[in-house]
Design a protein around this motif. Sequence first.
Motif, PDB file in Angstrom:
ATOM      1  N   TYR A  13     -28.721 -70.177  30.455  1.00 11.02           N
ATOM      2  CA  TYR A  13     -29.328 -69.129  29.661  1.00 11.02           C
ATOM      3  C   TYR A  13     -29.633 -69.716  28.286  1.00 11.02           C
ATOM      4  O   TYR A  13     -29.107 -70.771  27.908  1.00 11.02           O
ATOM      5  CB  TYR A  13     -28.360 -67.956  29.475  1.00 11.02           C
ATOM      6  N   ARG A  14     -30.456 -68.999  27.549  1.00 10.95           N
ATOM      7  CA  ARG A  14     -30.683 -69.394  26.160  1.00 10.95           C
ATOM      8  C   ARG A  14     -30.830 -68.158  25.287  1.00 10.95           C
ATOM      9  O   ARG A  14     -31.196 -67.087  25.767  1.00 10.95           O
ATOM     10  CB  ARG A  14     -31.925 -70.283  26.030  1.00 10.95           C
ATOM     11  N   GLN A  15     -30.520 -68.345  24.006  1.00 16.16           N
ATOM     12  CA  GLN A  15     -30.650 -67.252  23.044  1.00 16.16           C
ATOM     13  C   GLN A  15     -31.216 -67.795  21.749  1.00 16.16           C
ATOM     14  O   GLN A  15     -30.586 -68.634  21.096  1.00 16.16           O
ATOM     15  CB  GLN A  15     -29.311 -66.568  22.803  1.00 16.16           C
ATOM     16  N   ALA A  16     -32.401 -67.307  21.399  1.00 12.92           N
ATOM     17  CA  ALA A  16     -33.041 -67.678  20.148  1.00 12.92           C
ATOM     18  C   ALA A  16     -32.614 -66.688  19.074  1.00 12.92           C
ATOM     19  O   ALA A  16     -32.227 -65.554  19.379  1.00 12.92           O
ATOM     20  CB  ALA A  16     -34.556 -67.674  20.315  1.00 12.92           C
ATOM     21  N   GLU A  26     -41.068 -73.021  20.859  1.00  9.92           N
ATOM     22  CA  GLU A  26     -40.552 -71.760  21.393  1.00  9.92           C
ATOM     23  C   GLU A  26     -39.290 -71.961  22.245  1.00  9.92           C
ATOM     24  O   GLU A  26     -38.621 -70.984  22.587  1.00  9.92           O
ATOM     25  CB  GLU A  26     -41.618 -71.062  22.231  1.00  9.92           C
ATOM     26  N   ASP A  27     -38.994 -73.191  22.609  1.00  8.50           N
ATOM     27  CA  ASP A  27     -37.774 -73.482  23.370  1.00  8.50           C
ATOM     28  C   ASP A  27     -36.540 -73.598  22.472  1.00  8.50           C
ATOM     29  O   ASP A  27     -35.417 -73.757  22.972  1.00  8.50           O
ATOM     30  CB  ASP A  27     -37.942 -74.783  24.156  1.00  8.50           C
ATOM     31  N   TYR A  65     -28.404 -72.939  24.030  1.00  4.63           N
ATOM     32  CA  TYR A  65     -28.407 -72.940  25.487  1.00  4.63           C
ATOM     33  C   TYR A  65     -26.967 -72.850  25.993  1.00  4.63           C
ATOM     34  O   TYR A  65     -26.096 -73.594  25.547  1.00  4.63           O
ATOM     35  CB  TYR A  65     -29.085 -74.191  26.028  1.00  4.63           C
ATOM     36  N   TYR A  66     -26.764 -71.921  26.934  1.00  4.93           N
ATOM     37  CA  TYR A  66     -25.438 -71.658  27.480  1.00  4.93           C
ATOM     38  C   TYR A  66     -25.461 -71.827  28.998  1.00  4.93           C
ATOM     39  O   TYR A  66     -26.473 -71.536  29.643  1.00  4.93           O
ATOM     40  CB  TYR A  66     -25.019 -70.222  27.207  1.00  4.93           C
ATOM     41  N   GLY A  88     -22.027 -73.122  24.248  1.00  4.56           N
ATOM     42  CA  GLY A  88     -23.425 -73.269  23.880  1.00  4.56           C
ATOM     43  C   GLY A  88     -23.717 -74.601  23.211  1.00  4.56           C
ATOM     44  O   GLY A  88     -22.831 -75.227  22.623  1.00  4.56           O
ATOM     45  N   THR A  89     -24.962 -75.023  23.324  1.00  4.97           N
ATOM     46  CA  THR A  89     -25.429 -76.240  22.655  1.00  4.97           C
ATOM     47  C   THR A  89     -26.805 -75.948  22.052  1.00  4.97           C
ATOM     48  O   THR A  89     -27.662 -75.351  22.710  1.00  4.97           O
ATOM     49  CB  THR A  89     -25.474 -77.442  23.624  1.00  4.97           C
TER      50      THR A  89
END
Length: 112
Positions: free
Chosen positions: A36-39, A87-88, A92-93, A105-106
Amino acid sequence: VQLVESGGGLVQAGGSLRLSCTASVSIFSIRLMYWYRQAPGKQREMVANIAASGNTNYADFVKGRFTISRDNRNNTIVLQMNSLEPEDTAVYYCLAMPFGSWGQGTQVTVSS
């Protein structure tokens, strides 16, 4: 189950990064593993997942650019990210199901 992500960093647009998520148990016991990712200011979103069978699924926004894979010997899943875009940029988890365990997360930052 404990998960540890690594491999994040700063990269220019068009570049590549390889993220790893190492589990504290054999990943044969993990039915599904996700990235997953979180911006900033946005909800966490699914990027890709891989089943114990090896079947994979990707979000539309990464299809053709990212590849998820399993390294069973090292209890690790890998996210190879190519053609990165600003946008990436996100944290990231990884997630292990059915355990519901998240890593810490990283950070991935893509500069334009």
